[in-house]
Design an enzyme around this catalytic site. Structure first.
Site, PDB file in Angstrom:
ATOM      1  N   THR A 144       0.828  -1.206   0.000  1.00 26.56           N
ATOM      2  CA  THR A 144       0.000   0.000   0.000  1.00 26.56           C
ATOM      3  C   THR A 144       0.865   1.259   0.000  1.00 26.56           C
ATOM      4  OG1 THR A 144      -1.616   1.271   1.275  1.00 26.56           O
ATOM      5  CG2 THR A 144      -0.210  -0.186   2.540  1.00 26.56           C
ATOM      6  N   SER A 179      -2.010   3.281  10.046  1.00 24.71           N
ATOM      7  CA  SER A 179      -2.907   2.502  10.918  1.00 24.71           C
ATOM      8  C   SER A 179      -2.250   1.159  11.214  1.00 24.71           C
ATOM      9  CB  SER A 179      -4.237   2.241  10.200  1.00 24.71           C
ATOM     10  OG  SER A 179      -4.022   1.333   9.111  1.00 24.71           O
ATOM     11  N   TYR A 181      -3.425  -1.604  10.308  1.00 24.99           N
ATOM     12  CA  TYR A 181      -3.487  -2.314   9.018  1.00 24.99           C
ATOM     13  C   TYR A 181      -2.270  -1.949   8.161  1.00 24.99           C
ATOM     14  CZ  TYR A 181      -4.053  -2.234   4.025  1.00 24.99           C
ATOM     15  OH  TYR A 181      -3.773  -2.320   2.687  1.00 24.99           O
ATOM     16  N   HIS A 182      -2.058  -0.640   7.988  1.00 25.03           N
ATOM     17  CA  HIS A 182      -0.942  -0.226   7.127  1.00 25.03           C
ATOM     18  C   HIS A 182       0.388  -0.743   7.690  1.00 25.03           C
ATOM     19  CE1 HIS A 182      -3.994   2.797   5.707  1.00 25.03           C
ATOM     20  NE2 HIS A 182      -3.396   2.603   4.549  1.00 25.03           N
ATOM     21  N   LYS A 185       1.308  -4.171   6.543  1.00 18.41           N
ATOM     22  CA  LYS A 185       1.913  -4.197   5.201  1.00 18.41           C
ATOM     23  C   LYS A 185       3.411  -3.896   5.269  1.00 18.41           C
ATOM     24  CE  LYS A 185      -1.782  -4.760   2.558  1.00 18.41           C
ATOM     25  NZ  LYS A 185      -1.987  -5.936   1.728  1.00 18.41           N
ATOM     26  N   VAL A 254     -16.565  14.072   4.107  1.00 18.25           N
ATOM     27  CA  VAL A 254     -15.152  14.467   4.126  1.00 18.25           C
ATOM     28  C   VAL A 254     -14.703  14.539   5.586  1.00 18.25           C
ATOM     29  CG1 VAL A 254     -13.592  16.403   3.676  1.00 18.25           C
ATOM     30  CG2 VAL A 254     -15.273  15.706   1.947  1.00 18.25           C
TER      31      VAL A 254
HETATM   32  P1  NAD Z   1     -10.992  -7.489  -0.132  1.00 20.42           P
HETATM   33  O1  NAD Z   1     -11.195  -7.487   1.341  1.00 20.42           O
HETATM   34  O2  NAD Z   1     -12.141  -7.202  -1.011  1.00 20.42           O
HETATM   35  O3  NAD Z   1     -10.373  -8.908  -0.568  1.00 20.42           O
HETATM   36  C1  NAD Z   1      -9.448  -9.604   0.201  1.00 20.42           C
HETATM   37  C2  NAD Z   1      -9.770 -11.090   0.093  1.00 20.42           C
HETATM   38  O4  NAD Z   1      -8.812 -11.823   0.875  1.00 20.42           O
HETATM   39  C3  NAD Z   1     -11.158 -11.445   0.626  1.00 20.42           C
HETATM   40  O5  NAD Z   1     -11.876 -12.171  -0.331  1.00 20.42           O
HETATM   41  C4  NAD Z   1     -10.865 -12.261   1.878  1.00 20.42           C
HETATM   42  O6  NAD Z   1     -11.846 -13.267   2.110  1.00 20.42           O
HETATM   43  C5  NAD Z   1      -9.486 -12.843   1.582  1.00 20.42           C
HETATM   44  N1  NAD Z   1      -8.698 -13.158   2.784  1.00 20.42           N
HETATM   45  C6  NAD Z   1      -8.372 -12.358   3.813  1.00 20.42           C
HETATM   46  N2  NAD Z   1      -7.660 -13.022   4.745  1.00 20.42           N
HETATM   47  C7  NAD Z   1      -7.521 -14.292   4.274  1.00 20.42           C
HETATM   48  C8  NAD Z   1      -6.892 -15.457   4.776  1.00 20.42           C
HETATM   49  N3  NAD Z   1      -6.292 -15.473   5.965  1.00 20.42           N
HETATM   50  N4  NAD Z   1      -6.930 -16.577   4.027  1.00 20.42           N
HETATM   51  C9  NAD Z   1      -7.561 -16.598   2.823  1.00 20.42           C
HETATM   52  N5  NAD Z   1      -8.180 -15.517   2.293  1.00 20.42           N
HETATM   53  C10 NAD Z   1      -8.164 -14.373   3.024  1.00 20.42           C
HETATM   54  O7  NAD Z   1      -9.774  -6.495  -0.416  1.00 20.42           O
HETATM   55  P2  NAD Z   1      -9.351  -5.798  -1.788  1.00 20.42           P
HETATM   56  O8  NAD Z   1      -9.913  -4.426  -1.792  1.00 20.42           O
HETATM   57  O9  NAD Z   1      -9.596  -6.697  -2.915  1.00 20.42           O
HETATM   58  O10 NAD Z   1      -7.789  -5.651  -1.559  1.00 20.42           O
HETATM   59  C11 NAD Z   1      -6.923  -6.681  -2.003  1.00 20.42           C
HETATM   60  C12 NAD Z   1      -5.495  -6.360  -1.568  1.00 20.42           C
HETATM   61  O11 NAD Z   1      -5.069  -5.148  -2.148  1.00 20.42           O
HETATM   62  C13 NAD Z   1      -5.333  -6.217  -0.063  1.00 20.42           C
HETATM   63  O12 NAD Z   1      -4.140  -6.859   0.338  1.00 20.42           O
HETATM   64  C14 NAD Z   1      -5.231  -4.738   0.149  1.00 20.42           C
HETATM   65  O13 NAD Z   1      -4.441  -4.443   1.273  1.00 20.42           O
HETATM   66  C15 NAD Z   1      -4.605  -4.256  -1.143  1.00 20.42           C
HETATM   67  N6  NAD Z   1      -5.023  -2.889  -1.496  1.00 20.42           N
HETATM   68  C16 NAD Z   1      -6.345  -2.598  -1.686  1.00 20.42           C
HETATM   69  C17 NAD Z   1      -6.708  -1.290  -2.008  1.00 20.42           C
HETATM   70  C18 NAD Z   1      -8.142  -0.889  -2.224  1.00 20.42           C
HETATM   71  O14 NAD Z   1      -8.401   0.319  -2.373  1.00 20.42           O
HETATM   72  N7  NAD Z   1      -9.097  -1.812  -2.256  1.00 20.42           N
HETATM   73  C19 NAD Z   1      -5.715  -0.314  -2.137  1.00 20.42           C
HETATM   74  C20 NAD Z   1      -4.377  -0.655  -1.937  1.00 20.42           C
HETATM   75  C21 NAD Z   1      -4.029  -1.947  -1.600  1.00 20.42           C
HETATM   76  N1  USQ Z   2     -11.720   9.677   3.946  1.00 21.57           N
HETATM   77  C1  USQ Z   2     -12.660  10.683   4.062  1.00 21.57           C
HETATM   78  N2  USQ Z   2     -13.972  10.335   4.024  1.00 21.57           N
HETATM   79  C2  USQ Z   2     -14.387   9.058   3.858  1.00 21.57           C
HETATM   80  C3  USQ Z   2     -13.431   8.045   3.728  1.00 21.57           C
HETATM   81  C4  USQ Z   2     -12.103   8.390   3.786  1.00 21.57           C
HETATM   82  O1  USQ Z   2     -12.323  11.851   4.196  1.00 21.57           O
HETATM   83  O2  USQ Z   2     -15.611   8.829   3.844  1.00 21.57           O
HETATM   84  C5  USQ Z   2     -10.287  10.027   3.956  1.00 21.57           C
HETATM   85  C6  USQ Z   2      -9.489   9.335   5.039  1.00 21.57           C
HETATM   86  O3  USQ Z   2      -9.482  10.071   6.231  1.00 21.57           O
HETATM   87  C7  USQ Z   2      -8.117   9.227   4.384  1.00 21.57           C
HETATM   88  C8  USQ Z   2      -8.420   9.111   2.903  1.00 21.57           C
HETATM   89  O4  USQ Z   2      -9.766   9.563   2.736  1.00 21.57           O
HETATM   90  O5  USQ Z   2      -7.404  10.415   4.562  1.00 21.57           O
HETATM   91  C9  USQ Z   2      -8.324   7.691   2.370  1.00 21.57           C
HETATM   92  O6  USQ Z   2      -9.153   6.842   3.143  1.00 21.57           O
HETATM   93  P1  USQ Z   2      -9.790   5.522   2.500  1.00 21.57           P
HETATM   94  O7  USQ Z   2     -10.703   4.915   3.513  1.00 21.57           O
HETATM   95  O8  USQ Z   2     -10.323   5.830   1.166  1.00 21.57           O
HETATM   96  O9  USQ Z   2      -8.490   4.632   2.254  1.00 21.57           O
HETATM   97  P2  USQ Z   2      -7.465   3.996   3.270  1.00 21.57           P
HETATM   98  O10 USQ Z   2      -7.984   3.902   4.647  1.00 21.57           O
HETATM   99  O11 USQ Z   2      -6.153   4.681   3.072  1.00 21.57           O
HETATM  100  O12 USQ Z   2      -7.364   2.499   2.735  1.00 21.57           O
HETATM  101  C10 USQ Z   2      -7.607   2.136   1.365  1.00 21.57           C
HETATM  102  C11 USQ Z   2      -7.739   0.615   1.328  1.00 21.57           C
HETATM  103  C12 USQ Z   2      -6.412  -0.010   1.812  1.00 21.57           C
HETATM  104  C13 USQ Z   2      -5.272   0.538   0.977  1.00 21.57           C
HETATM  105  C14 USQ Z   2      -5.244   2.050   0.989  1.00 21.57           C
HETATM  106  C15 USQ Z   2      -4.250   2.618  -0.004  1.00 21.57           C
HETATM  107  O13 USQ Z   2      -8.815   0.185   2.157  1.00 21.57           O
HETATM  108  O14 USQ Z   2      -6.502  -1.419   1.674  1.00 21.57           O
HETATM  109  O15 USQ Z   2      -4.054   0.043   1.483  1.00 21.57           O
HETATM  110  O16 USQ Z   2      -6.523   2.554   0.563  1.00 21.57           O
HETATM  111  S1  USQ Z   2      -3.455   4.091   0.606  1.00 21.57           S
HETATM  112  O17 USQ Z   2      -4.491   5.063   0.924  1.00 21.57           O
HETATM  113  O18 USQ Z   2      -2.572   4.526  -0.426  1.00 21.57           O
HETATM  114  O19 USQ Z   2      -2.760   3.723   1.824  1.00 21.57           O
END
Ligand code: NAD
Ligand code: USQ
Length: 382
Positions: A144, A179, A181-182, A185, A254
């Site tokens: 990420t 976070s 979560y982050h 990663k 926002v």
């Molecule tokens: P998602 O939650 O829709 O999909 C993740 C999938 O992984 C789910 O189907 C879940 O069931 C599966 N999973 C989770 N833990 C597991 C485990 N222990 N064993 C087997 N399966 C498991 O998420 P997404 O939005 O598709 O994101 C996919 C990846 O991309 C993530 O690693 C996320 O961190 C990364 N990512 C997503 C975004 C975004 O905006 N969606 C942005 C940047 C990075």
């Molecule tokens: N935000 C708002 N309003 C909302 C939702 C979010 O202002 O309703 C703001 C948040 O405070 C943050 C930004 O928008 O500053 C991004 O938040 P987000 O919820 O859209 O994204 P984030 O929490 O960063 O996570 C998402 C994915 C995660 C991925 C990440 C990429 O869920 O899996 O890793 O985007 S990045 O943002 O580059 O870290």
């Protein structure tokens, strides 16, 4: 190519599986469907109706004539992971299978611990299975952009040259994640880098920005192939949420001033980037990092754009500046380098008013599925 998509039932994983299958690759999906359980836990669901994984795979066979192999199980279970690698013998693994919501990881101690154990252990199990069974396999790991945080200098792609006391070295770029979560990663990145150095694993860490959009060529082809899209305050992400909020008459949420700037990309470009990484694998022992996004926007800029497109569609969308549930800078410098995927041939789909309009139209179609009670943010960072 034999390609295993871990997390292949998710928002990015399902369209990726279809994309590679459509192009003639032998695709396996590994997923334990836990994302669907989190919907139940949170009292929410995808805006679009989604079929079970078995129905999805069957529908794809009917529509395309192509077979996808399903491995249903948990990445935390090494016996399961080992058996999958032993029978499928992937040449490429695309690893999406993690808990990916920052707010989910901040709910409480239990959710923070779950997120880090799930993500770090699952990723380690993949690395050990690769070492033992398919040492030449290429790991494409979804990281990420949030690993870097918002430093007051340009963000490089994974590494930075540092001069110190008359000496210099190229070192991993400093991490200031947003976070728990982050942070998971960041831990994954370190574990992968170490495995590459120690065991000669080949890996590409894709530091992806926030993904927006819904449709890909393949998921549009049949209702049973539809992708999920989240709108709730825990899993919904900024731009997708604003479009859905505009469609259902909810104020655009926002957080704080909205000056938070993040990197974004269209879901179709996620697939393109993963394909480019797969077709141009890392060398043995190489730990490559690509910044995977196409444009950067502030949150307020996106809300204002959605507001304008909604107005052109006859919808009034008001912008609310909610008290920010997160601890993050609301005004800051942000400039991240992202040339490596462009150099490999990425042709970006830049954000268009048409894309925003399309998302608003989809949300209007499925507005009855939206639960207003789960839109507000609930998890706080403090
Ligand atoms: P998602 O939650 O829709 O999909 C993740 C999938 O992984 C789910 O189907 C879940 O069931 C599966 N999973 C989770 N833990 C597991 C485990 N222990 N064993 C087997 N399966 C498991 O998420 P997404 O939005 O598709 O994101 C996919 C990846 O991309 C993530 O690693 C996320 O961190 C990364 N990512 C997503 C975004 C975004 O905006 N969606 C942005 C940047 C990075
Ligand atoms: N935000 C708002 N309003 C909302 C939702 C979010 O202002 O309703 C703001 C948040 O405070 C943050 C930004 O928008 O500053 C991004 O938040 P987000 O919820 O859209 O994204 P984030 O929490 O960063 O996570 C998402 C994915 C995660 C991925 C990440 C990429 O869920 O899996 O890793 O985007 S990045 O943002 O580059 O870290």
């Amino acid at each position: 190519m034999k390609i295993l998509i871990a997390g292949g039932d998710g928002f990015c994983g399902w369209p990726t599986a279809l994309y590679f299958s459509e192009r003639g690759h032998d695709v396996g999906i590994l997923d334990n469907m836990i994302r669907r359980d989190w919907d139940e836990e949170l009292g929410t669901q995808s805006l679009t109706p989604i079929s079970s994984i078995e129905e999805r795979i069957q529908a794809w066979k009917e529509v395309s004539g192509k077979h996808i192999t399903l491995f249903r199980g948990d990445l935390q279970d090494f016996d399961f992971v080992h058996s999958v690698f032993e029978s499928f013998r992937p040449e490429t693994v695309v690893h999406y299978g993690e808990q990916r919501s920052a707010p989910y990881s901040m709910i409480d101690r239990q959710h923070a611990v779950f997120t880090q154990v799930n993500n770090v252990v699952g990723n380690l199990n993949v690395l050990f299975a690769m070492k033992e069974l398919v040492p030449d396999c290429h790991l494409i790991k979804l990281g990420t952009m949030g690993e870097y945080g918002t430093p007051n200098i340009d963000i490089e792609e994974g590494y930075i040259k540092i001069e110190h006391n008359g000496r210099s070295d190229v070192l991993p770029y400093p991490k200031q994640p947003f976070s728990f979560y982050h942070l998971s990663k960041v831990h994954d990145s370190h574990n992968i880098m170490f495995a590459c150095k120690s065991w000669g694993i080949r890996a590409t860490d894709l530091n992806q920005g926030v993904v927006y959009g819904l449709w890909t060529e393949e998921t549009k082809r049949d209702e049973r192939l539809y992708n999920r899209i989240d709108y709730d305050g825990v899993f919904g992400t900024a731009l997708n949420r604003f479009c859905i909020q505009a469609a259902v008459g909810h104020e655009l949420t926002v957080y704080g001033k909205g000056g938070q700037t993040r990197a974004f990309l269209d879901i179709r470009d996620t697939l393109q980037c993963v394909e480019l990484a797969a077709e141009n694998p890392a060398d043995r022992g190489e730990f490559r990092v690509f910044n995977q996004f196409t444009e950067q926007f502030s949150v307020l800029e996106l809300a204002e754009r959605v507001q304008r497109v909604a107005a052109e569609m006859g919808l009034q969308a008001n912008i609310a500046h909610l008290e920010n549930p997160r601890v993050e800078k609301e005004e800051h410098y942000y400039h991240a380098v992202h040339t490596k995927l462009l150099d490999l041939g990425l042709k970006p789909h830049l954000l268009s008013d048409g894309m925003i309009q399309e998302l608003i139209e989809v949300a209007t179609k499925y507005r009855d599925r939206v639960n207003f009670n789960v839109i507000a943010p609930t998890a706080t960072w403090r």
